[in-house]
Write an enzyme that holds these catalytic residues in place. Sequence first.
Site, PDB file in Angstrom:
ATOM      1  N   ASP A 105       5.687   6.945   4.837  1.00 62.53           N
ATOM      2  CA  ASP A 105       4.629   7.041   4.164  1.00 62.53           C
ATOM      3  C   ASP A 105       4.038   5.431   3.889  1.00 62.53           C
ATOM      4  O   ASP A 105       4.769   4.865   3.090  1.00 62.53           O
ATOM      5  CB  ASP A 105       4.741   7.660   2.881  1.00 62.53           C
ATOM      6  CG  ASP A 105       3.469   7.641   1.814  1.00 62.53           C
ATOM      7  OD1 ASP A 105       2.655   7.129   2.352  1.00 62.53           O
ATOM      8  OD2 ASP A 105       3.355   8.552   1.026  1.00 62.53           O
ATOM      9  N   ASP A 143      -3.841   5.299   6.221  1.00 64.54           N
ATOM     10  CA  ASP A 143      -2.785   6.083   5.357  1.00 64.54           C
ATOM     11  C   ASP A 143      -1.868   7.219   6.393  1.00 64.54           C
ATOM     12  O   ASP A 143      -2.750   7.872   7.265  1.00 64.54           O
ATOM     13  CB  ASP A 143      -3.253   6.824   4.324  1.00 64.54           C
ATOM     14  CG  ASP A 143      -2.062   7.599   3.541  1.00 64.54           C
ATOM     15  OD1 ASP A 143      -0.916   7.102   3.305  1.00 64.54           O
ATOM     16  OD2 ASP A 143      -2.598   8.669   2.754  1.00 64.54           O
TER      17      ASP A 143
END
Length: 441
Positions: free
Chosen positions: A118, A316
């Site tokens: 992440d 992201d």
Amino acid sequence: MEKLHPLLGFILLTLICLNTAQGSNPRFDPWNQGSTLSIMHVDDPSSPFKPTKSPSLWEKALFEVGAKDEARLGYLNSLVGKRSWVPIASARQIIQSATYVVRANVGTPPQPFLMAMDTSNDAAWIPCSGCVGCSSTVFYSSKSTTYKILPCQAPQCQQVPNPTCAVAGCSFNVTYGSSSFQATLSQDTLTLASDNITGYSFACLNKVTGNSVPPQGLLGLGRGPISFLSQTQNLYHSTFSYCLPSFKSSNFSGTLRLGPTGQPFRIKFTPLLKNPRRSSLYYVNLMGISVGRRLLNIPAAALAFDPATGAGTIFDSGTVITRLVAPAYVALRNEFRRVISKRVSGEISTLGGFDTCYTVPMAALAPTITFHFAGPINMSLPTDNVLIHSTAGTITCLAMASAPDNINSVLNVIANMQQQNHRILFDVPNSRLGISREPCT
Ligand SMILES: *[C@@H]1O[C@H](CO)[C@@H](O)[C@H](O)[C@H]1NC(C)=O
Ligand SMILES: *[C@@H]1O[C@H](CO)[C@@H](O)[C@H](O)[C@H]1NC(C)=O
Ligand SMILES: *[C@@H]1O[C@H](CO)[C@@H](O)[C@H](O)[C@H]1NC(C)=O
Ligand SMILES: *[C@@H]1O[C@H](CO)[C@@H](O)[C@H](O)[C@H]1NC(C)=O
């Protein structure tokens, strides 16, 4: 993915045993070489997390994940307006949908995990033995000769939220919505591919309530103060790249490459922007968007970077579908519809979170969508990165959406479906992000 089918237990154990054998000798791990790790989509057929009942297609899974994106966007938007205290494992950073996982080993001898990757998180956390509410894959700290709990006096303990001095050492609790987490700040060797990172600080989870937790832990690749990047500064120099495989990929064909060595040199860069209010996020300057050859007329404010409000555009790895603030999305969608309507007649419908869907075959008719970043560089998306097909293949949708409709919604998020089959290089020391097309399939 948090709902593991009981039957999977056995398979999971088998995988873990196989993995332990590989892990104890990382040189012979076929998936991980040098500082390069394979990336797997959680729904990959070889993933222990993939849905087991009624073999669901990628697209179905993707539609489910699309709903999870809402929660993530709420999270990302909540970050940008606030002061950053950048902890290890703040709950805000834990509640994520894990889309891509990498193999990591923790402890001596190594214990294997499939950790969620992440880029918008600094957190590193691992479910530990005895954890209440964690999945069955936990870290047995008592079996690791290199494990230690950080004392309250450790400087790292000042960087976690509301630390308390438990008998055992630095402990902290985090709450988020209806979920909460209790963790012990710990250190152990983290082995990625064939690199041993000794004394790696992470949150050892003891108690978890809520259900959005990646079951085998989280590897945050954000660039905040106590992040993976800062802890591995000497080894990887805050440089990494990944190529995310497509949702249709059926093997570990994506890679996460850590450190400056082996990175592509024929790659184009756009500057990374820093938002002091949210140091983890990777902001870039998105200057315009084209649909086909037409440059969209988007109000500058919809794309402008503003550290005060957190507005701007980030890359992201944890969001699935790209979201654009309303004026940008509406312009893109309208032009997309206009181009399609000139090529085929068919009614536009909605499906899940998507508002531009067609029942007529139109894959071959879809215009290219190009993001224009400062540099300047153009990121042109092939059809696979633009369209999503329903389970039965009868509906095809534009795989982007408007940012959630609330006042905090200021972020444009370039999400993982749109990044697939590109190498994205994060070069923090030189404040730049590289993009190049790379079929990792
Ligand atoms: C990493 O640690 C393992 C034991 O945990 C050891 O077998 C291996 O040789 C180490 N690798 C390097 C590159 O130091
Ligand atoms: C943290 O949570 C645990 C268990 O939920 C509880 O026993 C403990 O008192 C809490 N600590 C703090 C500082 O709130
Ligand atoms: C994985 O995919 C790549 C690219 O399609 C292919 O070359 C390779 O043979 C595949 N590997 C396996 C084990 O299926
Ligand atoms: C990027 O796209 C714009 C608009 O289509 C075009 O004018 C420009 O030449 C392209 N730049 C590069 C580097 O390809």
